[in-house]
Design a protein around this motif. Structure first.
Motif, PDB file in Angstrom:
ATOM      1  N   TYR A 300     -36.730  51.902 -47.985  1.00 54.08           N
ATOM      2  CA  TYR A 300     -35.717  50.845 -48.514  1.00 54.08           C
ATOM      3  C   TYR A 300     -34.447  50.525 -48.292  1.00 54.08           C
ATOM      4  N   HIS A 301     -34.283  49.152 -48.436  1.00 54.83           N
ATOM      5  CA  HIS A 301     -33.162  48.692 -47.495  1.00 54.83           C
ATOM      6  C   HIS A 301     -32.719  47.227 -48.819  1.00 54.83           C
ATOM      7  N   ILE A 302     -31.249  47.097 -48.311  1.00 58.74           N
ATOM      8  CA  ILE A 302     -30.266  46.218 -49.502  1.00 58.74           C
ATOM      9  C   ILE A 302     -30.602  44.885 -48.878  1.00 58.74           C
ATOM     10  N   SER A 303     -31.011  43.970 -49.720  1.00 60.29           N
ATOM     11  CA  SER A 303     -31.504  42.290 -48.943  1.00 60.29           C
ATOM     12  C   SER A 303     -30.086  41.604 -49.770  1.00 60.29           C
ATOM     13  N   HIS A 304     -30.126  40.718 -48.992  1.00 57.13           N
ATOM     14  CA  HIS A 304     -29.528  39.479 -50.120  1.00 57.13           C
ATOM     15  C   HIS A 304     -30.216  37.640 -50.793  1.00 57.13           C
ATOM     16  N   LEU A 305     -30.361  37.159 -50.884  1.00 56.37           N
ATOM     17  CA  LEU A 305     -30.240  36.002 -51.707  1.00 56.37           C
ATOM     18  C   LEU A 305     -29.160  35.102 -51.085  1.00 56.37           C
ATOM     19  N   PRO A 306     -28.976  34.453 -50.407  1.00 55.82           N
ATOM     20  CA  PRO A 306     -27.760  32.897 -50.366  1.00 55.82           C
ATOM     21  C   PRO A 306     -28.529  32.345 -51.206  1.00 55.82           C
ATOM     22  N   PHE A 316     -32.601  38.104 -47.095  1.00 53.58           N
ATOM     23  CA  PHE A 316     -32.461  38.445 -45.334  1.00 53.58           C
ATOM     24  C   PHE A 316     -31.615  39.648 -45.889  1.00 53.58           C
ATOM     25  N   PRO A 317     -31.652  40.610 -44.878  1.00 58.60           N
ATOM     26  CA  PRO A 317     -31.286  42.123 -45.203  1.00 58.60           C
ATOM     27  C   PRO A 317     -29.886  41.904 -44.902  1.00 58.60           C
ATOM     28  N   SER A 318     -29.302  43.462 -46.031  1.00 59.15           N
ATOM     29  CA  SER A 318     -28.236  43.684 -45.529  1.00 59.15           C
ATOM     30  C   SER A 318     -27.448  44.435 -44.890  1.00 59.15           C
ATOM     31  N   ILE A 319     -28.145  45.705 -45.168  1.00 60.10           N
ATOM     32  CA  ILE A 319     -28.171  46.610 -44.669  1.00 60.10           C
ATOM     33  C   ILE A 319     -29.707  47.198 -44.604  1.00 60.10           C
ATOM     34  N   GLN A 320     -29.680  47.653 -43.339  1.00 66.22           N
ATOM     35  CA  GLN A 320     -31.168  47.854 -42.746  1.00 66.22           C
ATOM     36  C   GLN A 320     -31.382  49.009 -41.889  1.00 66.22           C
ATOM     37  N   SER A 321     -31.799  50.122 -41.756  1.00 65.12           N
ATOM     38  CA  SER A 321     -32.196  51.348 -40.684  1.00 65.12           C
ATOM     39  C   SER A 321     -32.817  52.075 -40.965  1.00 65.12           C
ATOM     40  N   GLU A 322     -32.835  52.404 -39.790  1.00 68.46           N
ATOM     41  CA  GLU A 322     -34.494  53.764 -40.304  1.00 68.46           C
ATOM     42  C   GLU A 322     -33.987  54.713 -41.537  1.00 68.46           C
ATOM     43  N   PHE A 323     -32.710  54.747 -41.870  1.00 70.86           N
ATOM     44  CA  PHE A 323     -32.710  55.566 -43.102  1.00 70.86           C
ATOM     45  C   PHE A 323     -32.931  54.763 -44.447  1.00 70.86           C
ATOM     46  N   ASN A 324     -32.756  55.417 -45.822  1.00 72.65           N
ATOM     47  CA  ASN A 324     -33.007  54.659 -46.936  1.00 72.65           C
ATOM     48  C   ASN A 324     -31.127  54.194 -47.441  1.00 72.65           C
ATOM     49  N   HIS A 325     -31.536  52.900 -48.048  1.00 72.53           N
ATOM     50  CA  HIS A 325     -30.216  51.705 -48.966  1.00 72.53           C
ATOM     51  C   HIS A 325     -30.628  51.792 -50.423  1.00 72.53           C
ATOM     52  N   LEU A 326     -29.579  51.501 -51.628  1.00 67.13           N
ATOM     53  CA  LEU A 326     -29.952  51.639 -52.305  1.00 67.13           C
ATOM     54  C   LEU A 326     -28.714  50.993 -53.222  1.00 67.13           C
ATOM     55  N   ASN A 327     -28.998  50.278 -54.189  1.00 63.65           N
ATOM     56  CA  ASN A 327     -28.475  49.715 -55.147  1.00 63.65           C
ATOM     57  C   ASN A 327     -27.092  50.038 -55.733  1.00 63.65           C
ATOM     58  N   SER A 328     -26.926  48.455 -54.845  1.00 66.52           N
ATOM     59  CA  SER A 328     -25.516  48.181 -53.919  1.00 66.52           C
ATOM     60  C   SER A 328     -25.199  47.709 -55.795  1.00 66.52           C
ATOM     61  N   ASP A 329     -23.715  47.415 -55.941  1.00 68.58           N
ATOM     62  CA  ASP A 329     -22.655  47.265 -56.640  1.00 68.58           C
ATOM     63  C   ASP A 329     -21.475  46.446 -55.824  1.00 68.58           C
ATOM     64  N   PHE A 556     -29.268  43.222 -54.188  1.00 70.77           N
ATOM     65  CA  PHE A 556     -30.824  44.437 -54.066  1.00 70.77           C
ATOM     66  C   PHE A 556     -31.324  44.446 -53.467  1.00 70.77           C
ATOM     67  N   THR A 557     -32.330  45.645 -53.590  1.00 71.50           N
ATOM     68  CA  THR A 557     -33.169  46.632 -52.788  1.00 71.50           C
ATOM     69  C   THR A 557     -34.274  45.961 -52.234  1.00 71.50           C
ATOM     70  N   SER A 558     -34.212  45.595 -51.397  1.00 72.57           N
ATOM     71  CA  SER A 558     -35.595  45.570 -50.848  1.00 72.57           C
ATOM     72  C   SER A 558     -36.624  46.588 -50.245  1.00 72.57           C
ATOM     73  N   ALA A 559     -38.253  46.667 -50.677  1.00 73.83           N
ATOM     74  CA  ALA A 559     -39.002  47.657 -49.707  1.00 73.83           C
ATOM     75  C   ALA A 559     -39.915  46.640 -48.679  1.00 73.83           C
ATOM     76  N   GLY A 560     -40.056  48.005 -47.481  1.00 73.09           N
ATOM     77  CA  GLY A 560     -40.912  47.493 -46.607  1.00 73.09           C
ATOM     78  C   GLY A 560     -42.588  47.327 -47.413  1.00 73.09           C
ATOM     79  N   ASN A 561     -42.761  46.712 -46.418  1.00 71.71           N
ATOM     80  CA  ASN A 561     -44.675  47.069 -46.509  1.00 71.71           C
ATOM     81  C   ASN A 561     -45.672  48.275 -46.144  1.00 71.71           C
ATOM     82  N   PRO A 562     -46.024  49.331 -47.895  1.00 63.64           N
ATOM     83  CA  PRO A 562     -46.073  50.757 -47.701  1.00 63.64           C
ATOM     84  C   PRO A 562     -46.712  50.735 -46.587  1.00 63.64           C
ATOM     85  N   GLN A 563     -47.130  51.513 -46.118  1.00 70.05           N
ATOM     86  CA  GLN A 563     -48.232  52.273 -45.320  1.00 70.05           C
ATOM     87  C   GLN A 563     -47.925  53.580 -45.412  1.00 70.05           C
TER      88      GLN A 563
END
Length: 574
Positions: A300-306, A316-329, A556-563
């Motif tokens: 999971y990562h934090i994405s944004h919609l302009p 577009f991704p805002s915060i994305q890495s090998e870890f999970n990032h959720l539910n921003s305010d 919002f929180t995006s999810a990558g393609n589940p594998q």
């Protein structure tokens, strides 16, 4: 050398030789761990259900196009052969369980067109289906199991008169039998979820959840319903199964989205780590002793919609890495977002600029910190953590954390009163329904709504905007207590958490047949403006929405393609 020394040396050599012989014998007798990948197709293959002889394994396959789920069967003895698809509808098939005879497969099916869920009995040879009972619609994990004698189906369900989900039994050997609730019915303070009949038919293993951060396994006597707790301190149970002797229980757990695998000896109560990575939903072939399990990677990562560019083609991704990032305010005064991340190994609170720069860890609780929300003045952050679903408040300047003096134990996502002197939250407890205002200093409470309100946002000192799951968005004057007014109908608005208010309008997630759609609804003109469509798998279902400014963007929180894939395990501890 003296005779005594010679005797001592000889004895030592003999003991050393015996030790080495015994060690090598034990080592050679210990069978190696064998892992075989059963499914190799693209996408998410989940929830294995092996036949009792281990020759076949049924599993779910999730479509990356529309999110629908179908069932497949793989011949384990012929892995080079393609799997056989056994359901062909546009609906969502859930967990499945194979009869011990190998003739039938039982599974749940959500039919969104009819708005109903059914438990289906499938004749594996002819693929003929028979609907045998109703189940709860829209449940992400509807568990089921078959008794060793094939006479009883157990499944998770919530009837109209039930306070909580529980386990129901349906006799399969009695025509026109009605489901009977096995779980506690009133004032239970927990809900039963998953289940597994013991091989001797005397007990049933059950996972019980008391709140969002506490779920453990219990052993329940089928005759008198007396229970014994088997595990403790677990956050999420991701499936369990008995070994063939019925003396051990293999189970999977999750903490901060990190998966673990264990085996419990019921006689000694000893727990051993199997050390199998990404271990989920184990299922044993009862006659062959083959253990199947699901490997699933979810990121999971934090994405944004302009929103300033006129036309939004994709997030577009805002915060994305090998870890999970959720539910921003987002805080306008701080021009900063706060969110949850497991980068430290636990879900802690972090802050950053809306574009993901200047990251900073805010808490070091070494547990779970979730659902953060800024105060209006940008000085404090409210969030959920243990024990239970308690609300805590972080002072951003001093880093001091205090627990909200609430008389309740379990809360849903917190927001702030308009003057930042109180917290607004729905209460997750039996016989309590609606949104409450809880004073930060005294803990005094005021019930704001007397319905099933879930997430509330104050848009003025007297106006509360709130969601009722499946029933639309509502507005209430909390000063004069006039009746609530429906401002967005349920035909458009059904989400619990995925919405945010801004300037007499609401951004929200709408679920359509195959995708999620992000919309803006003008509360003055009553006009809906679609913004973008997102595949169901690419948006976390319970994500928060927040609106950042300069530039204007929706986060919002995006999810990558589940594998996911199904694996088979042979392990000496089994």
């Amino acid at each position: 050398m003296s005779r005594k020394k010679m005797i001592f040396t000889g004895i030592s050599i003999v003991l050393l030789v015996l030790f080495l012989v015994g060690y090598n014998y034990q080592k050679s007798d210990l069978k190696p761990i064998e892992i075989t990948k059963i499914t190799k197709q693209q996408g998410a293959e989940t929830h294995p259900a092996p036949s009792s002889d281990g020759q076949f394994v049924a599993y779910n396959k999730v479509s990356l196009v529309n999110g629908n789920t179908d069932l497949y069967i793989q011949n384990v003895r012929s892995l080079q052969s393609p799997p056989q698809q056994i359901t062909f509808d546009a609906h969502k098939e859930g967990f499945s369980a194979w009869s011990n005879s190998g003739k039938y497969l039982y599974f749940s099916r959500d039919n969104e067109e009819k708005n109903q869920c059914m438990i289906v009995k499938l004749d594996v040879a002819s693929l003929q289906e028979t609907e045998i009972t109703h189940c709860e619609m829209g449940v992400s994990h509807l568990y089921l199991d078959i008794s060793p004698d094939d006479k009883t189906l157990a499944y998770s369900h919530k009837a109209e008169t039930d306070e909580e989900f529980g386990i129901y039994f349906l006799r399969l050997d009695q025509p026109n039998a009605l489901p009977i609730r096995f779980s506690c019915h009133d004032n239970c303070h927990y809900r039963d979820r998953d289940m597994a009949f013991s091989p001797d038919r005397q007990t049933i293993a059950v996972s019980r959840r008391t709140n969002d951060y506490d779920e453990n396994i219990f052993l329940v006597n089928l005759k008198n319903k007396e229970s014994v707790q088997l595990t403790s301190g677990e956050e999420d149970i991701l499936g369990f199964t008995w070994n063939r002797s019925g003396k051990k229980l293999i189970y999977a757990t999750q903490k901060s989205d990190n998966r673990y695998s264990y085996i419990l000896d019921l006689d000694t109560k000893e727990v051993k780590n199997l050390n199998i990575p990404n271990f989920n939903f184990p299922a044993l072939a009862k006659k062959s002793n083959q253990l199947f399990y699901q490997v699933l990677s979810e990121k999971y990562h934090i994405s944004h919609l302009p929103l300033d560019d006129g036309v939004a083609n994709s997030p577009f991704p805002s915060i994305q890495s090998e870890f999970n990032h959720l539910n921003s305010d987002y805080s306008k005064l701080k021009n900063s977002i706060v969110y949850s991340s497991n980068e430290s190994g636990y879900y802690e609170l972090w802050s950053s600029d809306p574009n993901g720069e200047n990251k900073k860890q805010l808490t070091n609780l070494k547990t779970v910190a979730q659902s953060p929300g800024w105060s209006h003045n940008g000085q404090k952050i409210a969030f959920l953590s243990v024990p239970e679903d308690s609300i805590f408040i972080l002072d951003v300047k001093t880093h001091k954390i205090t627990k909200l003096p609430s008389p309740f134990k379990n809360h849903y996502r917190p927001t702030w009163s308009y003057d930042d002197k109180a917290i607004i939250s729905s209460i997750a407890e039996t016989n309590i329904s609606g949104l409450y205002q809880i004073d930060i200093a005294s803990g005094n409470t005021k019930q704001l709504t007397f319905d099933k309100g879930r997430l509330g946002i104050m848009t003025s000192p007297k106006t509360l905007l709130y969601s009722i799951p499946g029933e639309g968005l509502w507005q209430k004057n909390i000063i004069d207590n006039t009746p609530s007014v429906n401002v967005i109908p349920a035909s458009l608005f059904r989400t619990r958490y995925t919405w945010v208010y801004n300037n007499n309008g609401v951004y929200f997630k709408q679920k359509t047949k195959n995708v999620y759609q992000l919309n803006f609804y003008d509360l003055i003109d009553k006009r809906l403006t679609p913004l973008i469509r997102i595949p169901k798998h690419a948006l976390k279902n319970t994500t928060a929405l927040t609106l950042a400014e300069n530039p204007k963007r929706l986060l919002f929180t995006s999810a990558g393609n589940p594998q996911g894939s199904i694996h088979m395990l042979r392990h000496p501890l089994l």
